[in-house]
Design a protein around this motif. Sequence first.
Motif, PDB file in Angstrom:
ATOM      1  N   UNK A 137      55.415  34.151  41.523  1.00 31.11           N
ATOM      2  CA  UNK A 137      56.151  33.312  42.461  1.00 31.11           C
ATOM      3  C   UNK A 137      55.474  33.239  43.828  1.00 31.11           C
ATOM      4  N   UNK A 138      54.834  34.347  44.235  1.00 35.53           N
ATOM      5  CA  UNK A 138      54.159  34.347  45.537  1.00 35.53           C
ATOM      6  C   UNK A 138      52.936  33.447  45.519  1.00 35.53           C
ATOM      7  N   UNK A 139      52.226  33.432  44.402  1.00 40.33           N
ATOM      8  CA  UNK A 139      51.038  32.586  44.243  1.00 40.33           C
ATOM      9  C   UNK A 139      51.358  31.616  43.107  1.00 40.33           C
ATOM     10  N   UNK A 140      51.797  30.403  43.439  1.00 40.89           N
ATOM     11  CA  UNK A 140      52.495  29.549  42.459  1.00 40.89           C
ATOM     12  C   UNK A 140      51.648  28.620  41.595  1.00 40.89           C
ATOM     13  N   UNK A 141      50.327  28.579  41.773  1.00 45.13           N
ATOM     14  CA  UNK A 141      49.535  27.582  41.046  1.00 45.13           C
ATOM     15  C   UNK A 141      49.570  27.758  39.533  1.00 45.13           C
ATOM     16  N   UNK A 142      49.393  28.996  39.070  1.00 42.20           N
ATOM     17  CA  UNK A 142      49.389  29.226  37.621  1.00 42.20           C
ATOM     18  C   UNK A 142      50.720  28.816  37.009  1.00 42.20           C
ATOM     19  N   UNK A 365      46.383  42.556  43.477  1.00 42.42           N
ATOM     20  CA  UNK A 365      47.058  41.377  44.014  1.00 42.42           C
ATOM     21  C   UNK A 365      46.052  40.395  44.592  1.00 42.42           C
ATOM     22  N   UNK A 366      45.040  40.905  45.286  1.00 43.11           N
ATOM     23  CA  UNK A 366      44.012  40.037  45.846  1.00 43.11           C
ATOM     24  C   UNK A 366      43.260  39.287  44.767  1.00 43.11           C
ATOM     25  N   UNK A 367      42.958  39.985  43.672  1.00 44.23           N
ATOM     26  CA  UNK A 367      42.253  39.339  42.563  1.00 44.23           C
ATOM     27  C   UNK A 367      43.116  38.236  41.958  1.00 44.23           C
ATOM     28  N   UNK A 368      44.407  38.539  41.767  1.00 45.28           N
ATOM     29  CA  UNK A 368      45.301  37.500  41.232  1.00 45.28           C
ATOM     30  C   UNK A 368      45.369  36.317  42.202  1.00 45.28           C
ATOM     31  N   UNK A 369      45.451  36.610  43.487  1.00 40.21           N
ATOM     32  CA  UNK A 369      45.519  35.541  44.488  1.00 40.21           C
ATOM     33  C   UNK A 369      44.296  34.639  44.398  1.00 40.21           C
ATOM     34  N   UNK A 370      43.126  35.250  44.179  1.00 37.90           N
ATOM     35  CA  UNK A 370      41.910  34.438  44.051  1.00 37.90           C
ATOM     36  C   UNK A 370      41.949  33.586  42.786  1.00 37.90           C
ATOM     37  N   UNK A 371      42.284  34.208  41.655  1.00 39.11           N
ATOM     38  CA  UNK A 371      42.351  33.449  40.405  1.00 39.11           C
ATOM     39  C   UNK A 371      43.372  32.326  40.504  1.00 39.11           C
TER      40      UNK A 371
END
Length: 545
Positions: A137-142, A365-371
């Motif tokens: 939810x914080x990084x919503x693109x996926x 979390x940073x890695x997920x944010x990048x992906x």
Amino acid sequence: MKIRKKSMFLFLALMLSMSVLFAACGKGGEVSNQNKTVNQGTAGNFVLGETPLKFSFYGNYDWYTMNPWGQDPATKWIQENKKVTVEPIQSGGTALQKFNTMIASGKLPDVIWGDRGTDVEKLRKAGKLVPLDAYLDKYPNLKKWAGDKTLNMLRSEDGKLYQFPNWYTKRPMGNGGYAINNKIYKDLGSPKLETFDDLYSYLKLVKEKHPEVVPFEVGISGQGIDFLYAGMSEDRTVGHLMNRAVPDGNVLKSLFSDPVYREAMVFANKLFKEKLITQDAITQTRDQVKEKINKGMVAIYGDFTTTVMGTEANSMLKAKDPEAGYTMIWPLHKEGVDPNKVWVNEFDSLGWNVSVITTAAKNPEGIFAYLDWLTGEEGERIIFWGPEGTYWQGTSDTGAPLYTEKYANDVEERTKLMAIWDTFQWAGNTTFIDESKSVNEMNLPEDKRDWATVSQTNVGWKTSFDATEFGNINPLPDSAEGIIMQQIADIADQVRAKALFAKDEQEVIALLDKAEQDAQNAGYEKLLKFQTQKWQENLKKINEK
């Protein structure tokens, strides 16, 4: 792209390495405690582009080599603007051995990129993967582009999501198919090429008039041979060969006793005996295939990556001679088969492969944010077309990059750069990329259009079968069914190779009879029952959507 299964020896080596991993998970200490903290999976205060992020990355394929990070326009832009640096761990052409060594030593990379399914589940059960749910939810693109239904299909048995998909899609995709050498085809009178009878006649003509070239180049591992199976009957797919299971009503049945597969192997044997297809089809390397294609030394080329390999080759040949190059054609088929039901590609909403974040990562979390950024509109624009200002300027109302004149006029250099950027594409958003390409390419003059996009739009995507229902039907390698599956894979690989070298049709059939008997003795029916159950469970999930 799919890779054929490894031998039983390598499988046992993996099992030994995994036992070390499982034993390590039971130990206490700092590493174990760190893993427990990471696996709580709570989102923190990370903001991509504000805090520097560095992580190691391993592509778990023999053929994969990541280009140096930061030495091309796209990753240099990412490094400067998003403060991301990726350190590659190369397979060196021995992916399984490298993977085993990392597991046995306990020194996992931060990210592993490879096939979804069995390897992922091993690592998950060992407690070596970070769940991704807290970040969605914080990084919503996926979540936006893949959707809950696709993500739910990717969840493990514990209900958590560990896999970040690559080239997931809501529309058909695919790079495979047949491409003809334009100069040779024109020189031979541009004959009809629709049926397998047409193919046979054309290949014989090529051998007679152009003995210096390979009549039918079938790519690495003889992938083009699988297209013969797809064209022998309606609604047969290359995926059936990968699963070694053929749908019949609501059950999966033996590949070796399948009449369509037998007919395809008899035809393949005929072409091979008459030297109409690559004589080192099973053993040649990707580089060897590439060299032949780039030099125009094949009359017809076909494998699972035709639009990828063909793009560079087409560009190189046309740079020397505008009349040269390749053209992708509709899949060939047996006389009487509906050409609109021949599938040389397949796709599912889950896409191709996945990235997993291991508990070795200091900043998951940073890695997920990048992906997640990479799979979004801006990330896809940068990693696919490069930074704004060179090949695109501004965007459409759908976020598609608007091509510049340089995109149309700098075809050779652009093709080289896009091939480099492809090695960094680990979170491909098929829907966004394909829709963006289609809109832009068809607005260009015909001679300026990207060869791959035109080939995909006209042929590749239209001949791609939706195989979502067959996703994840294979068992874990260390299960009883998984051990059977490896034996069946070995039998299938061996009989396929032997059938090519058989002296006649009778020997091909005898080899397949023997393969069927050996498979049944190995427990084939038990495996097929397992796969059928998983298939039916998938159908239930799909129908509930």
